[in-house]
Write an enzyme that holds these catalytic residues in place. Structure first.
Site, PDB file in Angstrom:
ATOM      1  N   ASP A 132    -114.719  11.622  17.363  1.00 41.43           N
ATOM      2  CA  ASP A 132    -115.587  11.428  16.196  1.00 41.43           C
ATOM      3  C   ASP A 132    -114.718  11.468  14.953  1.00 41.43           C
ATOM      4  O   ASP A 132    -113.849  12.325  14.843  1.00 41.43           O
ATOM      5  CB  ASP A 132    -116.581  12.599  16.156  1.00 41.43           C
ATOM      6  CG  ASP A 132    -117.951  12.181  15.701  1.00 41.43           C
ATOM      7  OD1 ASP A 132    -118.045  11.617  14.603  1.00 41.43           O
ATOM      8  OD2 ASP A 132    -118.915  12.441  16.435  1.00 41.43           O
ATOM      9  N   ASP A 233    -118.541   8.646  11.913  1.00 41.99           N
ATOM     10  CA  ASP A 233    -119.709   9.325  11.363  1.00 41.99           C
ATOM     11  C   ASP A 233    -120.151   8.613  10.077  1.00 41.99           C
ATOM     12  O   ASP A 233    -119.310   8.254   9.247  1.00 41.99           O
ATOM     13  CB  ASP A 233    -119.284  10.772  11.036  1.00 41.99           C
ATOM     14  CG  ASP A 233    -120.443  11.679  10.747  1.00 41.99           C
ATOM     15  OD1 ASP A 233    -121.293  11.844  11.630  1.00 41.99           O
ATOM     16  OD2 ASP A 233    -120.495  12.240   9.634  1.00 41.99           O
ATOM     17  N   GLU A 296    -121.834   4.923  13.284  1.00 46.84           N
ATOM     18  CA  GLU A 296    -123.129   5.535  13.002  1.00 46.84           C
ATOM     19  C   GLU A 296    -123.648   4.951  11.697  1.00 46.84           C
ATOM     20  O   GLU A 296    -123.000   5.052  10.654  1.00 46.84           O
ATOM     21  CB  GLU A 296    -123.032   7.054  12.878  1.00 46.84           C
ATOM     22  CG  GLU A 296    -124.417   7.664  12.804  1.00 46.84           C
ATOM     23  CD  GLU A 296    -124.492   9.029  12.145  1.00 46.84           C
ATOM     24  OE1 GLU A 296    -125.511   9.690  12.290  1.00 46.84           O
ATOM     25  OE2 GLU A 296    -123.527   9.429  11.450  1.00 46.84           O
ATOM     26  N   HIS A 354    -127.462  14.175  19.423  1.00 45.31           N
ATOM     27  CA  HIS A 354    -127.461  15.571  18.983  1.00 45.31           C
ATOM     28  C   HIS A 354    -128.237  15.786  17.682  1.00 45.31           C
ATOM     29  O   HIS A 354    -128.348  16.908  17.223  1.00 45.31           O
ATOM     30  CB  HIS A 354    -126.022  16.040  18.809  1.00 45.31           C
ATOM     31  CG  HIS A 354    -125.308  15.309  17.700  1.00 45.31           C
ATOM     32  ND1 HIS A 354    -125.046  13.959  17.741  1.00 45.31           N
ATOM     33  CD2 HIS A 354    -124.841  15.732  16.505  1.00 45.31           C
ATOM     34  CE1 HIS A 354    -124.450  13.600  16.620  1.00 45.31           C
ATOM     35  NE2 HIS A 354    -124.309  14.655  15.852  1.00 45.31           N
ATOM     36  N   ASP A 355    -128.730  14.712  17.075  1.00 48.92           N
ATOM     37  CA  ASP A 355    -129.418  14.843  15.786  1.00 48.92           C
ATOM     38  C   ASP A 355    -130.934  14.738  15.890  1.00 48.92           C
ATOM     39  O   ASP A 355    -131.626  14.803  14.867  1.00 48.92           O
ATOM     40  CB  ASP A 355    -128.926  13.751  14.815  1.00 48.92           C
ATOM     41  CG  ASP A 355    -127.503  14.010  14.338  1.00 48.92           C
ATOM     42  OD1 ASP A 355    -127.096  15.188  14.267  1.00 48.92           O
ATOM     43  OD2 ASP A 355    -126.799  13.032  14.039  1.00 48.92           O
TER      44      ASP A 355
END
Ligand code: GLC
Length: 572
Positions: A132, A233, A296, A354-355
């Site tokens: 990431d 990200d 993302e 994960h969000d």
């Protein structure tokens, strides 16, 4: 009997709304049939949230060695690449998305040597490693930020600093995604700094080319260590409007949306300069190593996603399946829209991450089978979030154990921690995640580890885990599912979502029955085929002609064969 008919998709006009678009971007050519699809399109990617995947040393926090220990599990699952959420040194104010050093591993996750071993072991299993990269902001404990607080330092312009208003309030009304103003005052500097996320995550000033180069250095550091690419990200949020004028109010705001949606934040945070940065700095860096970029993207429209892809991000992430209601007509609309906008299927499909709340919690256990079939068969590279392959649900987090910074500012109902509880490997006290007691773990074990764990699901042929394994195998064996064009069908039956995938050599039909009733369907052009897979039959391949009967919630994959004609009569 309901029928399905092939339809034509039209590429949308791309610059219909939103933010300024860069006229210099030339659309990518469509891939020719003879070009081999790159690995990132064929593979299934698996997202690991390191803090809660596997704790190898009993300190309650997952670590890199723990991931290495589980590579055989992932290889058995058929995963072609793993993406690790951040493992860099971090005060963990936002689960590692607050980076204090881009070129090291946080001691709680291990060492650089552990990381090198992970890469070596993954590669030995023909599995890629993607890390990431957070470019929009650092931790407030990053030495760059410490230095930048001195207005006379070399890094004085590395973050976004501004004077407040004469009445002592922040420079403008900009909002943070985690709630409240996007500005915090630094006593030391005597100015405010911008943070689109938590105050402990000051925004880097990507307008400054030295900062861009620092990101290139970070990428090069990991590429040299053998990583196969990055998940970037919030790649589209990396710039900010330099006018620093107030955000307008969003008249379309609806109750229940994220609080920031009350404002027109897109015009201030989503700038076309992000496309230039991708094209000029990120793409050449990655190309030198043949590495992948997964982007993302939050909150833009389809035109924006296409621009990000055209700028060079291989796989912009499609979050729409995750966020939309899980209904056949809605899912079809999303699939059609993506396939029309990006006909080569170059995006990553996310049903859970994960969000967001756990997929099984959102759609219900009984529909996980359908979601799993869709994720592996729709165009777009599947990214499976750890634990979704066994249908993990939101875990209960006692009030004093939340870690998500959103809780502090928006309240527990916005906590992302229930979707981040430790991976459930078995039904022992710590679910096989750690050797320590539950009270010491990074986050508590979910309250449903019995039955809902890897060891248990390995035993049963029709478990969700084994369904995932079967589907990764079927995807590998069938080029149409890996890289085929999407074929949209008009459905006469709203309970069924069907679509095709085709290359010049193979035509596959995927049919998913969302209803609790049996459904009969006439298949396109009355053709025939071979059922490659069904969630409800274990009789291996079987012949289908003209129509099919689907059991309640049955999903099938059919390899369609053209109907041959002899003297005007159709023959098989
Ligand atoms: C991304 C991450 C999320 C994080 C945010 C700020 O959206 O997925 O977990 O909180 O960026 O870095």
């Amino acid at each position: 009997m309901a029928a399905i008919r092939a339809e034509t998709l039209h590429r949308p006009t791309l610059n219909q709304k939103g933010f300024p678009l860069n006229p210099n971007i030339v659309p990518l050519p469509e891939r020719r049939e003879t070009d081999k699809a790159p690995w990132w399109q064929e593979a299934v990617i698996y997202q690991i949230y390191p803090a809660t995947f596997k704790d190898s040393n009993g300190d309650g926090v997952g670590d890199v060695r723990g991931i290495t220990q589980k590579l055989d599990y992932l290889s058995d699952l058929g995963v072609g690449a793993i993406w690790l959420s951040p493992i860099y040194p971090s005060p963990m104010k936002d689960g590692g998305y607050d980076v204090a050093d881009y070129e090291d591993v946080d001691p709680q996750f291990g060492t650089l040597e552990d990381f090198d071993t992970l890469v070596k072991e993954a590669h030995a299993r023909n599995m890629r490693v993607v890390t990431d990269l957070v470019m929009n902001h650092t931790s407030d404990k990053h030495p760059w930020f410490e230095e930048s607080q001195d207005p006379h330092s070399a890094k004085s312009d590395w973050y976004v600093w501004a004077d407040g208003k004469p009445d002592g309030s922040p420079p403008n009304n900009w909002q943070s995604f985690f709630g409240g103003p996007a500005w915090t005052y630094s006593e030391r500097r005597g100015q405010w700094y911008l943070h689109k996320f938590a105050p402990e995550q000051p925004d880097l000033n990507l307008w400054n080319r030295d900062v861009q180069d620092a990101m290139v250095d970070a990428m090069t550091f990991w590429l040299e260590r053998g990583v196969d690419g990055f998940r970037f990200d919030v790649i589209d949020h990396t710039f900010h409007a330099q006018d620093l004028a107030d955000m307008g109010r969003n008249p379309r705001y609806q109750e229940g949306q994220e609080p920031i949606e009350q404002f027109d934040w897109r015009e201030k945070y989503l700038l076309s300069q992000a496309y230039d940065f991708i094209r000029e700095k990120i793409v050449p860096t990655l190309e030198a190593y043949g590495a992948v970029s997964i982007g993302e993207i939050r909150g833009g429209d389809m035109a924006h996603l296409v621009r990000i892809h055209e700028a060079g991000v291989h796989l912009p992430i499609n979050f729409d399946f995750k966020d939309a209601p899980f209904e056949p007509t809605v899912l079809k609309r999303i699939a059609d829209a993506y396939a029309a906008a990006l006909p080569n299927g170059e995006w990553a499909t996310v049903f859970g991450c994960h969000d967001s709340p756990r997929l099984a919690t959102k759609i219900g256990e009984e529909r996980m089978v359908i979601a799993t079939v869709l994720q592996h068969t729709l165009p777009g590279t599947p990214i499976i979030y750890q634990g979704d392959e066994i249908g993990m649900k939101n875990g209960y987090i006692p009030a004093n154990r939340h870690r998500d910074p959103q809780v502090l500012r928006l309240g527990v109902e916005w906590s992302r921690d229930p979707a981040r509880t430790p991976m459930q490997w078995d039904d022992s006290q710590t679910a096989g995640f750690s050797t320590e007691g539950n009270g010491h773990l990074y986050l508590p074990i979910g309250d449903n580890r019995n039955g809902l764990n890897v060891r248990e699901q390995e035993k049963y042929p029709d478990s969700l885990l084994n369904l995932n394994k079967a589907l990764t195998r079927i995807r590998k064996e069938n080029p149409a599912l890996r890289e085929g064009r999407y074929v949209a069908y008009t459905m006469e039956d709203n309970n069924v979502f069907a679509f095709g995938r085709e290359t010049d050599k193979q035509q596959v039909l995927v049919v998913t029955n969302f209803s609790d009733e049996q459904e009969r369907l006439r298949i396109p052009d009355n053709s025939y085929g071979v059922r490659l897979f069904s969630t409800h039959r274990d009789n291996g391949e079987s012949f289908v002609a003209g129509s099919i009967t689907l059991e309640p919630r049955e999903c099938c994959i059919i390899d369609l064969r053209p109907v041959l004609h002899k003297n005007g009569v159709a023959v098989a």
